[in-house]
Each structure stands twice: as C-alpha cells, then as structure tokens.
Write a protein that holds these residues in place. Structure first.
Motif, short mmCIF file in Angstrom:
data_model
loop_
_atom_site.label_atom_id
_atom_site.label_comp_id
_atom_site.label_asym_id
_atom_site.label_seq_id
_atom_site.Cartn_x
_atom_site.Cartn_y
_atom_site.Cartn_z
N TYR A 177 0.81 -1.22 0.00
CA TYR A 177 0.00 0.00 0.00
C TYR A 177 0.85 1.28 0.00
O TYR A 177 0.75 2.09 0.92
CB TYR A 177 -0.98 0.01 1.17
CG TYR A 177 -1.87 -1.20 1.23
CD1 TYR A 177 -2.93 -1.32 0.36
CD2 TYR A 177 -1.60 -2.23 2.11
CE1 TYR A 177 -3.75 -2.45 0.38
CE2 TYR A 177 -2.40 -3.37 2.15
CZ TYR A 177 -3.47 -3.47 1.28
OH TYR A 177 -4.26 -4.58 1.30
N PRO A 178 1.67 1.49 -1.03
CA PRO A 178 2.47 2.73 -1.10
C PRO A 178 1.55 3.95 -1.05
O PRO A 178 0.58 4.04 -1.81
CB PRO A 178 3.17 2.62 -2.45
CG PRO A 178 3.11 1.18 -2.83
CD PRO A 178 1.87 0.64 -2.20
N ALA A 179 1.84 4.86 -0.13
CA ALA A 179 0.96 6.02 0.04
C ALA A 179 1.75 7.21 0.58
O ALA A 179 2.74 7.06 1.29
CB ALA A 179 -0.17 5.68 1.00
N LEU A 180 1.26 8.39 0.24
CA LEU A 180 1.77 9.64 0.78
C LEU A 180 0.66 10.30 1.58
O LEU A 180 -0.47 10.42 1.11
CB LEU A 180 2.24 10.56 -0.34
CG LEU A 180 3.41 10.04 -1.17
CD1 LEU A 180 3.65 10.94 -2.38
CD2 LEU A 180 4.67 9.93 -0.32
N LEU A 181 0.98 10.69 2.81
CA LEU A 181 0.02 11.31 3.71
C LEU A 181 0.39 12.77 3.88
O LEU A 181 1.56 13.11 4.04
CB LEU A 181 0.07 10.59 5.07
CG LEU A 181 -0.84 11.10 6.16
CD1 LEU A 181 -1.31 9.92 7.00
CD2 LEU A 181 -0.15 12.10 7.03
N SER A 182 -0.61 13.63 3.84
CA SER A 182 -0.38 15.06 4.05
C SER A 182 -1.55 15.66 4.84
O SER A 182 -2.66 15.14 4.81
CB SER A 182 -0.28 15.81 2.71
OG SER A 182 0.87 15.45 2.02
N TYR A 183 -1.25 16.74 5.50
CA TYR A 183 -2.29 17.52 6.18
C TYR A 183 -2.33 18.91 5.57
O TYR A 183 -1.29 19.53 5.37
CB TYR A 183 -1.99 17.66 7.67
CG TYR A 183 -2.10 16.38 8.45
CD1 TYR A 183 -3.35 15.92 8.88
CD2 TYR A 183 -0.98 15.63 8.76
CE1 TYR A 183 -3.45 14.74 9.60
CE2 TYR A 183 -1.08 14.45 9.48
CZ TYR A 183 -2.32 14.02 9.89
OH TYR A 183 -2.43 12.85 10.60
N ILE A 184 -3.54 19.38 5.28
CA ILE A 184 -3.74 20.77 4.85
C ILE A 184 -4.13 21.51 6.13
O ILE A 184 -5.22 21.29 6.66
CB ILE A 184 -4.83 20.88 3.78
CG1 ILE A 184 -4.48 19.99 2.56
CG2 ILE A 184 -5.02 22.33 3.35
CD1 ILE A 184 -5.58 19.89 1.51
N PRO A 185 -3.24 22.36 6.66
CA PRO A 185 -3.47 22.95 7.99
C PRO A 185 -4.00 24.38 7.98
O PRO A 185 -3.88 25.11 7.00
CB PRO A 185 -2.05 22.94 8.57
CG PRO A 185 -1.20 23.27 7.38
CD PRO A 185 -1.87 22.60 6.21
N GLY A 186 -4.55 24.77 9.12
CA GLY A 186 -4.88 26.15 9.44
C GLY A 186 -5.66 26.91 8.38
O GLY A 186 -6.67 26.45 7.87
N GLY A 187 -5.15 28.10 8.06
CA GLY A 187 -5.80 28.96 7.07
C GLY A 187 -5.88 28.30 5.70
O GLY A 187 -6.82 28.53 4.94
N LYS A 188 -4.90 27.45 5.40
CA LYS A 188 -4.94 26.72 4.13
C LYS A 188 -6.14 25.77 4.11
O LYS A 188 -6.80 25.62 3.09
CB LYS A 188 -3.65 25.93 3.91
CG LYS A 188 -2.43 26.80 3.69
CD LYS A 188 -1.19 25.95 3.52
CE LYS A 188 0.04 26.80 3.30
NZ LYS A 188 1.23 25.98 2.99
N ALA A 189 -6.43 25.14 5.24
CA ALA A 189 -7.58 24.24 5.31
C ALA A 189 -8.88 25.01 5.08
O ALA A 189 -9.78 24.51 4.39
CB ALA A 189 -7.63 23.53 6.66
N ILE A 190 -8.95 26.20 5.62
CA ILE A 190 -10.16 27.01 5.45
C ILE A 190 -10.37 27.33 3.97
O ILE A 190 -11.46 27.16 3.43
CB ILE A 190 -10.08 28.29 6.31
CG1 ILE A 190 -10.12 27.91 7.79
CG2 ILE A 190 -11.21 29.25 5.95
CD1 ILE A 190 -9.77 29.03 8.74
#
Length: 132
Positions: free
Chosen positions: A47-60
């Motif tokens: 299961y090759p995968a890349l995990l990311s979080y879109i944080p803060g103001g970017k998430a909004i």
C-alpha cells in the motif's frame, strides 16, 4: 480545535523510492496546500501512500474547493517534489476534512493559548516528526 484536512494518496508503487527519495519532506511554500508530506507505506512495503495535512488557514481556503481539486493539486505537488509523472496517477485518494464535519468544529490539533503548554506540559502529549 485546529482547522485541518487529512489526505492519503495511494499509488501502485513507491515511485519516490526509485528516485532516491524517502517520501517524507517539509514543504516551505505558502502557495502549496500542505506544509509536510509523510511516507505512509506499510512496513512490509504494501500500500504505497503519501500522507499530508492541509493545515490552518490553508484548510479554510482549500475546504472551499472540491475533493478532486485538492487531489489534483497534491498530485501535482508530489510530481514536482519527487520528480515523477507517476505521482499524477494515484490508484486511490482519501481525505477527511475535520473543518467541515458537523459537531466536531475542527481538527486533531487544538490551539494552545499562552501558558497552556508551560503550565500543563506533563499532561500534554506532543508528537514531533523528524525527516531523514
């Protein structure tokens, strides 16, 4: 609670490894949706995968876009960073937008006002990620 969108992008192969990359990195560019990328491939290589979080103001702001737009932007970023067109061909994409979930009101990372960490540090678990 913090504003965050968690994303996991799955691929047929860990193409970043064939290019000599670990798959985890920090992104220092305010125009990109994420600040860091983590290799989320299972220990046995499945299961090759890349995990990311879109944080803060970017998430909004990115929450106003569709899931397909977020997926396309992330794949384009992964392609640029890992120097591979394979990044543009994920086999699956999952995301969870805490910011848009009723009754939750935000993400996994709460905002700590001044004094909370210094006053309650022994009770607060802080995760720190290191890139190699």
């Amino acid at each position: 609670m913090g504003s965050v969108i968690k994303t996991v992008t799955y691929y047929k192969t860990a193409f970043w490894e064939t290019k000599g990359f670990h798959g985890s990195c920090i992104v220092i560019d305010d125009t990109e949706p994420v600040n860091f990328i983590l290799n989320d491939t299972k220990p046995d290589g499945s299961y090759p995968a890349l995990l990311s979080y879109i944080p803060g103001g970017k998430a909004i702001s990115w929450n106003q876009k569709s899931s397909e737009e977020r997926k396309a932007a992330l794949c384009k970023l992964y392609s640029k960073i890992f120097k591979s067109e394979d990044a543009l061909q994920p086999i699956n994409y999952l995301e969870f937008a805490w910011i848009g979930t009723p009754f939750i009101g935000g993400g996994h990372s709460p905002f700590y006002p001044p004094g909370v960490i210094t006053g309650y540090a022994r009770y607060v678990l802080i995760n720190v990620y290191f890139c190699r």
